[in-house]
Design an enzyme around this catalytic site. Structure first.
Site, short mmCIF file in Angstrom:
data_model
loop_
_atom_site.label_atom_id
_atom_site.label_comp_id
_atom_site.label_asym_id
_atom_site.label_seq_id
_atom_site.Cartn_x
_atom_site.Cartn_y
_atom_site.Cartn_z
N HIS A 248 -2.64 4.41 -10.79
CA HIS A 248 -2.00 3.84 -9.61
C HIS A 248 -1.10 2.66 -9.99
O HIS A 248 0.09 2.63 -9.64
CB HIS A 248 -3.08 3.38 -8.63
CG HIS A 248 -2.57 2.76 -7.37
ND1 HIS A 248 -2.48 3.46 -6.18
CD2 HIS A 248 -2.12 1.52 -7.10
CE1 HIS A 248 -1.98 2.67 -5.24
NE2 HIS A 248 -1.76 1.48 -5.78
N GLU A 249 -1.66 1.71 -10.72
CA GLU A 249 -0.88 0.53 -11.08
C GLU A 249 0.25 0.87 -12.05
O GLU A 249 1.31 0.25 -12.02
CB GLU A 249 -1.79 -0.55 -11.68
CG GLU A 249 -2.87 -1.06 -10.73
CD GLU A 249 -2.33 -1.56 -9.39
OE1 GLU A 249 -1.16 -1.98 -9.33
OE2 GLU A 249 -3.08 -1.50 -8.39
N HIS B 49 3.26 1.79 -10.01
CA HIS B 49 4.03 0.60 -9.62
C HIS B 49 4.90 0.14 -10.79
O HIS B 49 6.08 -0.18 -10.62
CB HIS B 49 3.08 -0.55 -9.27
CG HIS B 49 2.39 -0.41 -7.95
ND1 HIS B 49 3.07 -0.23 -6.77
CD2 HIS B 49 1.07 -0.47 -7.62
CE1 HIS B 49 2.19 -0.17 -5.77
NE2 HIS B 49 0.99 -0.30 -6.27
#
Length: 598
Positions: A390-391, A394
């Site tokens: 997920h990160e 980003h």
């Protein structure tokens, strides 16, 4: 003996982020602060003269952009140092200093937008012809003009800017209280050993297969919050009030409208999400019923919501294994994407493990001209692997945007910030499902998929609804207190999870532990982004390269257009309920598929 957290100086260097990629030392950081101060002084010379000539306009925008770029780097450096150990007083001081300078910088640049707005549009158009270099700033100027109705006079903008440091007080108090001052007791883990509850350990404890551990963690953790509910309510009340102050002074009908308009999003998108999710609560109720059946319990409690429905499948996933799996799963996005992932893992973009005083949770942060930085609190769980993916989403979004766009257009709007991160998660999950041959393991993965829908679409919309109502309460003259906040939160929780879930007394306190309520109408974007990501991942897996190319173009677009328009590049239109309805329909199908396996 309880398992105590290690201190920052005990963490292996290779498990920490390399902040020297931003500044070799604090002295170099200080040099940039001096440069920023000098540029603020330089800008003062142009007050009242921004649009006197094309040359003035260009110089003001050039100076402002250069100083802003340096400020972003300096701010990131101080915040990353602070977050790695919030008990470090030197780093606390650096963080506070940057927030103070932010207020100064906002005040020093406050005259620019009002003066551009006061300048006739046709005059600015002539300036574009006189100074072709101004074309770089055309989109920025257009965005300033869009907000004309909500931009104040130069003098008033200065006053508002001067209040920002004070306005950040509720967030600072909440962060210090929650991350540093609050302490939690220890409980017995599955092996009968003492383990101290922390923010980082709380959800992993709720994922335990041992129901006694889950119940103890749940009750002891929220028991601490119960002691401080009045304080937490006062802090949150102050947070909401300061945002309402800013929305009123900028002539918005509501704080919700002010918050979403900052990202050039219609409040109808927010309302559409809440209404569509509420119309589809039957999907969440079906999920809850299935969870109750799978766990084989007479009563399903809120402390049962994180543990896998499929027992004896979860296994520890070491960080190195997670890296390898993530790279394999995201190979569908191309070699360049995977090479970037490997670079991030190998070259200390990431602060991996929890230590005493470290900020909880996970995030990715980026300053222009340097690689992204990721904060994790990796605990060797299946969910931690997904958090890492997920990160990294980003981080890749930031990397592509920074590489493609000039500084002033590199920061994509928050509205699309969760799309790339969630798309990574979905592609990882689809990869694992595709390569799974064991029926029980497949059921476990489908359970995780459903948990993602529950946690990202329903839970975040639940938060969004709570935030919307609490703001409306204050806007109508009502003060927020521990009683009405707890009652409201529990009522929404009961409605969302339905009759098969026991909404325990402690869940009424959960609002007090959610840091995103201090981000001002942020959480709804997790839900809209998840629905967009479901659609994008589906296109990537079905179409291949054409969909990947569209997606990378979206990742590279920064803030060059309204975020809803940028999503259309990737093939998703969130001005309609269709993506949300399609995503929730998919959840309904997954519930049925899992039912057939169990």
């Amino acid at each position: 003996m309880a398992k105590e957290l290690i201190t920052r100086d005990q963490v292996r260097e290779e498990d920490t982020w390399n902040l020297k990629d931003m500044y070799v030392n604090v002295a170099a950081w200080e040099d940039d602060l001096k440069y920023i101060q000098q540029q603020m002084v330089e800008l003062e010379k142009f007050e009242g003269k921004v649009c006197e000539s094309a040359e003035n306009l260009l110089m003001v925008l050039d100076i402002s952009a250069a100083a802003s770029e340096k400020f972003e780097l300096a701010f990131n450096y101080a915040e990353r140092l602070f977050d790695q150990d919030q008990g470090n007083t030197e780093h606390q001081a650096m963080s506070q200093r940057m927030f103070g300078m932010y207020a100064q910088f906002s005040a020093a640049t406050a005259f620019i937008s009002p003066e551009i707005l006061a300048c006739p549009v046709d005059k600015i158009e002539k300036y574009f012809v006189e100074k072709p270099e101004l074309e770089l700033y055309r989109i920025q100027i257009k965005e300033i003009q869009r907000l004309k109705e909500h931009t104040l006079s130069s003098e008033m903008e200065k006053v508002v800017a001067m209040t920002q440091e004070m306005g950040n007080t509720p967030t600072e108090v909440y962060s210090a209280f929650k991350n540093v001052d609050m302490t939690f007791p220890s409980i017995k883990d599955e092996n009968g050993e003492d383990v101290v509850i922390t923010d980082g350990r709380f959800v992993p404890l709720l994922m335990s297969a041992d129901r006694r551990v889950r119940q103890d963690a749940f009750r002891e953790y929220y028991g601490v919050y119960k002691q401080f509910l009045n304080t937490m309510a006062a802090i949150y009340n102050g947070e909401v009030k300061q945002h309402i102050f800013y929305s009123k002074i900028r002539k918005y009908e509501s704080n919700l409208k002010a918050a979403v308009d900052e990202n050039n999003v219609s409040p109808q998108v927010y309302e559409n999400l809440v209404n569509t999710v509420n119309a589809n609560l039957d999907k969440l109720h079906a999920y809850v019923s299935l969870r109750k059946k799978c766990l084989g319990v007479d009563e399903l409690h809120m402390y049962d919501i994180y543990t896998p429905m499929i027992a004896d499948v979860a296994k520890p996933i070491k960080y190195e294994e997670a890296q390898k799996t993530i790279c394999e799963a995201l190979a569908v996005l191309g070699e360049d994407y995977v090479e970037l992932l490997k670079e991030g893992f190998a070259n200390r973009w990431i602060d991996v493990y929890e230590n005493k005083g470290k900020r909880g949770g996970a995030y990715s942060a980026t300053a222009y001209g340097v690689h992204p930085y990721m904060l994790l609190n990796y605990n060797d769980t299946f969910d931690d692997m997904f958090t890492t993916a997920h990160e990294m989403g980003h981080s890749m979004h930031s990397y592509y945007s920074n590489k493609t766009q000039p500084y002033i257009y590199s920061n994509y709007k928050i509205f699309v910030a969760e799309v790339a991160s969630t798309c990574n998660e979905i592609l990882l999950l689809e990869y694992l499902l595709k390569n799974c041959t064991d029926k029980k393991e497949k059921a476990y993965l489908l359970n995780h998929y459903l948990d993602s829908f529950k946690g990202t679409v329903f839970r975040q919309t639940q938060f969004a609804e709570f935030e919307k109502i609490t703001n409306e309460m204050v806007e109508s003259g009502e003060n927020l207190n521990s009683e009405n906040l707890c009652n409201l939160y529990k009522e929404i929780n009961e409605r969302y999870y339905g009759t098969d879930m026991i909404s325990d007394e402690e869940i009424a306190y959960e609002w007090a532990r959610i840091p995103h309520f201090y981000y001002n109408f942020y959480v709804y974007q997790y839900a809209t982004s998840f629905c967009a990501a479901v659609a994008i991942a589906d296109m990537i897996l079905k179409e291949g390269e054409p969909a990947v190319a569209r997606y990378k173009k979206f990742l590279s677009s920064g803030c060059t257009d309204a975020p809803v328009e940028l999503l259309k590049i990737a093939g998703v239109d969130l001005t309609t309920p269709a993506p949300i309805e399609a995503a929730l329909a998919k959840m309904g199908e997954i519930v049925k598929e899992l039912e057939s396996l169990v």
